[in-house]
Design an enzyme around this catalytic site. Structure first.
Site, PDB file in Angstrom:
ATOM      1  CE1 TYR A 195      -9.567  -3.125   0.461  1.00 13.88           C
ATOM      2  CE2 TYR A 195      -8.409  -1.176  -0.649  1.00 13.88           C
ATOM      3  CZ  TYR A 195      -8.543  -2.483   0.101  1.00 13.88           C
ATOM      4  OH  TYR A 195      -7.125  -2.816   0.531  1.00 13.88           O
ATOM      5  NE  ARG A 205      -6.617 -11.916   5.755  1.00  9.11           N
ATOM      6  CZ  ARG A 205      -7.394 -10.996   5.473  1.00  9.11           C
ATOM      7  NH1 ARG A 205      -7.308 -10.113   4.432  1.00  9.11           N
ATOM      8  NH2 ARG A 205      -8.254 -10.662   6.506  1.00  9.11           N
ATOM      9  NE  ARG A 218      -2.514  -5.313   7.486  1.00 13.63           N
ATOM     10  CZ  ARG A 218      -3.559  -5.825   7.068  1.00 13.63           C
ATOM     11  NH1 ARG A 218      -4.137  -6.750   7.604  1.00 13.63           N
ATOM     12  NH2 ARG A 218      -4.194  -5.582   5.874  1.00 13.63           N
ATOM     13  CG  ASN A 265      -3.641  -2.053   7.099  1.00  8.39           C
ATOM     14  OD1 ASN A 265      -3.850  -1.759   5.752  1.00  8.39           O
ATOM     15  ND2 ASN A 265      -4.906  -2.681   7.448  1.00  8.39           N
ATOM     16  CG  HIS A 272      -5.498  -6.313  -0.052  1.00 10.07           C
ATOM     17  ND1 HIS A 272      -6.716  -6.302   0.417  1.00 10.07           N
ATOM     18  CD2 HIS A 272      -5.589  -6.988  -1.306  1.00 10.07           C
ATOM     19  CE1 HIS A 272      -7.660  -7.117  -0.331  1.00 10.07           C
ATOM     20  NE2 HIS A 272      -6.803  -7.757  -1.226  1.00 10.07           N
ATOM     21  CD  GLU A 278      -9.137  -9.039  -3.516  1.00 12.78           C
ATOM     22  OE1 GLU A 278      -7.960  -9.161  -3.119  1.00 12.78           O
ATOM     23  OE2 GLU A 278      -9.916  -8.532  -2.573  1.00 12.78           O
ATOM     24  CG  PHE A 324     -13.311   1.852   7.292  1.00 18.45           C
ATOM     25  CD1 PHE A 324     -12.922   1.294   5.909  1.00 18.45           C
ATOM     26  CD2 PHE A 324     -13.958   1.337   8.131  1.00 18.45           C
ATOM     27  CE1 PHE A 324     -13.158   0.082   5.684  1.00 18.45           C
ATOM     28  CE2 PHE A 324     -14.033   0.026   7.836  1.00 18.45           C
ATOM     29  CZ  PHE A 324     -13.584  -0.817   6.744  1.00 18.45           C
ATOM     30  CE  LYS A 329      -3.845  -2.323   2.233  1.00 21.15           C
ATOM     31  NZ  LYS A 329      -5.037  -2.388   3.342  1.00 21.15           N
ATOM     32  CB  THR A 340      -7.322  -5.229  10.158  1.00 16.50           C
ATOM     33  OG1 THR A 340      -7.940  -6.357   9.401  1.00 16.50           O
ATOM     34  CG2 THR A 340      -7.587  -3.964   9.480  1.00 16.50           C
TER      35      THR A 340
END
Ligand code: ATP
Ligand code: MG
Length: 136
Positions: free
Chosen positions: A51, A87, A104, A114, A117, A128, A59, A11, A93
């Site tokens: 998203y 993950r 993270r 964070n 993704h 995706e 948010f 990100k 998160t």
């Protein structure tokens, strides 16, 4: 054996802080294969489409503004149980809740910024990966 693919994104907060190499090294060291990789600068509309499942969340506007605020790195990872393995490597998160040694926990700024993704299910992967990689 469940060979899968997943979509990873580095990100804007992590690209800005020169953490691309750090994060790609963690992926390689964990034994996952990177089978596609490119940089991109998402428009607000592209971020909103990506998203879309979060469109009703408070948010959403902040998240999609942030995701379109600077360059990102898009990657397709492949390996056994790669959805869950990526993950786990990412961590929770909210970096404050993420386990030690996760990306993270080690690198993220806060719950929004964070750093990474990862797709959360085979259904998400099916949406995706083609969203960013034609033909994959
Ligand atoms: P991602 O989908 O980016 O891999 P995730 O699956 O851990 O993250 P989601 O619940 O899908 O988390 O939320 C998507 C993203 O929206 C988060 O990664 C984070 O950037 C942002 N986000 C989620 N919850 C909040 C919140 N309460 N406040 C601000 N930003 C949030
Ligand atoms: Mg998610």
């Amino acid at each position: 054996m469940m060979t899968e693919r997943t979509l990873a994104i580095i990100k804007p907060d992590a690209v800005e802080r020169k953490l691309i190499g750090n994060i790609l090294s963690r992926i390689e060291e964990s034994g996952l294969d990177i089978i596609a990789l490119r940089t991109a600068s998402l428009s607000k509309e592209e971020a909103e489409g990506f998203y879309n499942v979060h469109a009703h969340r408070p948010f959403f506007d902040s998240l999609t503004s942030y995701m379109s605020s600077g360059p990102v790195v898009l990657a397709v990872l492949e390996g056994d149980n790669v959805i869950s393995k990526w993950r786990q490597l990412m961590g929770a998160t909210d970096p404050k809740e993420a386990e030690e040694g996760t990306i993270r926990r080690d690198l993220a700024v806060d719950k929004e910024k964070n750093s990474v993704h990862g797709s959360d299910s085979p259904e998400s992967v099916a949406f995706e990966i083609p969203y960013f990689f034609n033909g994959l």
